[in-house]
Design a protein around this motif. Structure first.
Motif, mmCIF file in Angstrom:
data_model
loop_
_atom_site.group_PDB
_atom_site.id
_atom_site.type_symbol
_atom_site.label_atom_id
_atom_site.label_comp_id
_atom_site.label_asym_id
_atom_site.label_seq_id
_atom_site.Cartn_x
_atom_site.Cartn_y
_atom_site.Cartn_z
ATOM 1 N N THR A 53 0.848 -1.190 0.000
ATOM 2 C CA THR A 53 0.000 0.000 0.000
ATOM 3 C C THR A 53 0.887 1.245 0.000
ATOM 4 O O THR A 53 2.097 1.171 0.250
ATOM 5 C CB THR A 53 -0.896 0.021 1.247
ATOM 6 N N ASP A 54 0.295 2.388 -0.241
ATOM 7 C CA ASP A 54 1.062 3.635 -0.223
ATOM 8 C C ASP A 54 1.685 3.866 1.150
ATOM 9 O O ASP A 54 2.820 4.348 1.248
ATOM 10 C CB ASP A 54 0.146 4.810 -0.582
ATOM 11 N N GLN A 58 5.710 4.165 1.928
ATOM 12 C CA GLN A 58 6.305 5.314 2.612
ATOM 13 C C GLN A 58 7.088 4.872 3.844
ATOM 14 O O GLN A 58 8.183 5.371 4.113
ATOM 15 C CB GLN A 58 5.208 6.307 3.012
ATOM 16 N N ALA A 59 6.531 3.913 4.582
ATOM 17 C CA ALA A 59 7.231 3.412 5.769
ATOM 18 C C ALA A 59 8.542 2.742 5.382
ATOM 19 O O ALA A 59 9.574 2.931 6.039
ATOM 20 C CB ALA A 59 6.329 2.439 6.529
ATOM 21 N N ALA A 60 8.502 1.960 4.297
ATOM 22 C CA ALA A 60 9.717 1.301 3.830
ATOM 23 C C ALA A 60 10.734 2.326 3.342
ATOM 24 O O ALA A 60 11.946 2.178 3.574
ATOM 25 C CB ALA A 60 9.382 0.316 2.713
ATOM 26 N N LEU A 84 12.731 -0.492 -3.176
ATOM 27 C CA LEU A 84 11.274 -0.367 -3.204
ATOM 28 C C LEU A 84 10.689 -0.979 -4.473
ATOM 29 O O LEU A 84 9.587 -1.529 -4.450
ATOM 30 C CB LEU A 84 10.875 1.111 -3.107
ATOM 31 N N ALA A 85 11.428 -0.886 -5.580
ATOM 32 C CA ALA A 85 10.924 -1.401 -6.856
ATOM 33 C C ALA A 85 11.122 -2.906 -6.994
ATOM 34 O O ALA A 85 10.383 -3.567 -7.739
ATOM 35 C CB ALA A 85 11.607 -0.679 -8.015
ATOM 36 N N SER A 86 12.103 -3.483 -6.288
ATOM 37 C CA SER A 86 12.437 -4.898 -6.492
ATOM 38 C C SER A 86 12.315 -5.708 -5.204
ATOM 39 O O SER A 86 13.039 -6.685 -5.009
ATOM 40 C CB SER A 86 13.865 -5.018 -7.048
ATOM 41 N N TRP A 87 11.388 -5.334 -4.346
ATOM 42 C CA TRP A 87 11.311 -5.976 -3.026
ATOM 43 C C TRP A 87 10.930 -7.454 -3.116
ATOM 44 O O TRP A 87 11.245 -8.239 -2.229
ATOM 45 C CB TRP A 87 10.318 -5.228 -2.135
#
Length: 204
Positions: A53-54, A58-60, A84-87
């Motif tokens: 989720t958004d 943001q938390a990550a 963030l893109a490849s988690w």
């Protein structure tokens, strides 16, 4: 992982080694029986994880920014955006360990007799905490510590070092000084070792 296929080049096989909290094909023989069950539960859970989720993104982002805070701004932002893109990549890369990778490693032969330092991350694993009790995590860390000590002890110049409060995935970021010191120590051994001691492992 700790073994090499026999067709690796002699330059690689004769090099000193630094292993950062390594896995191993016989890892589960050092761990409590419940660890294998937890491992399967985590894999099943990973397949069901929905998109972030958004609020989670943001938390990550905030967590990665803190983790990479010592890095230069542009590099820090690139690293954060990449993670963030490849988690899902980190989740998927372990899918075939038990089915393919571990058997392949078993066929690779033993470690060559070159200087070796094995670093163990002794910090708490927050992901494991979602599935395992504190007692089980303590027993698991003890098993991993014993495994790494055995890996280091399998070669004449092996050394095992424990890094407190370091995590498996970010050991190199959280404790860079310990990594650099281990590299310096290995280089020092290389510089003082007679050239006749540097030899390749026999190919399988």
């Amino acid at each position: 992982h700790t073994r090499l296929q026999g067709d690796w080049s002699s330059d690689v096989c004769s090099s000193d080694r630094l292993l950062l909290d390594p896995g191993h094909e016989d890892m589960f023989s050092y761990l409590p029986p419940q660890a294998a069950e937890i491992n399967e539960q985590m894999k099943a859970h990973q397949e069901q994880v929905p998109e972030l989720t958004d609020e989670q993104i943001q938390a990550a982002h905030d967590q990665y920014s803190q983790l990479f805070a010592p890095w230069p701004g542009p590099v820090r932002e690139q690293l954060t955006e990449y993670h963030l893109a490849s988690w899902r990549t980190g989740m998927r890369e372990t899918e075939n360990f038990e089915s393919e990778i571990y058997d392949e490693l078993r066929r690779g032969g033993e470690l060559p007799a070159v200087p070796l330092i094995v670093l163990t991350a002794m910090g708490r694993n927050p992901y494991w905490a979602k599935f395992a009790s504190e007692q089980l995590m303590r027993e698991t860390r003890a098993g991993i510590r014993a495994l790494h000590a055995a890996i280091a002890g399998s070669v004449p110049q092996g050394e095992h070092r424990e890094l407190q409060d370091a995590s498996h995935g970010y050991l190199h970021v959280e404790q860079p000084d310990a990594i650099l010191q281990a590299i310096r120590d290995l280089l020092s051994k290389t510089e003082t070792r007679p050239s006749s001691d540097v030899r390749s492992s026999p190919a399988d």
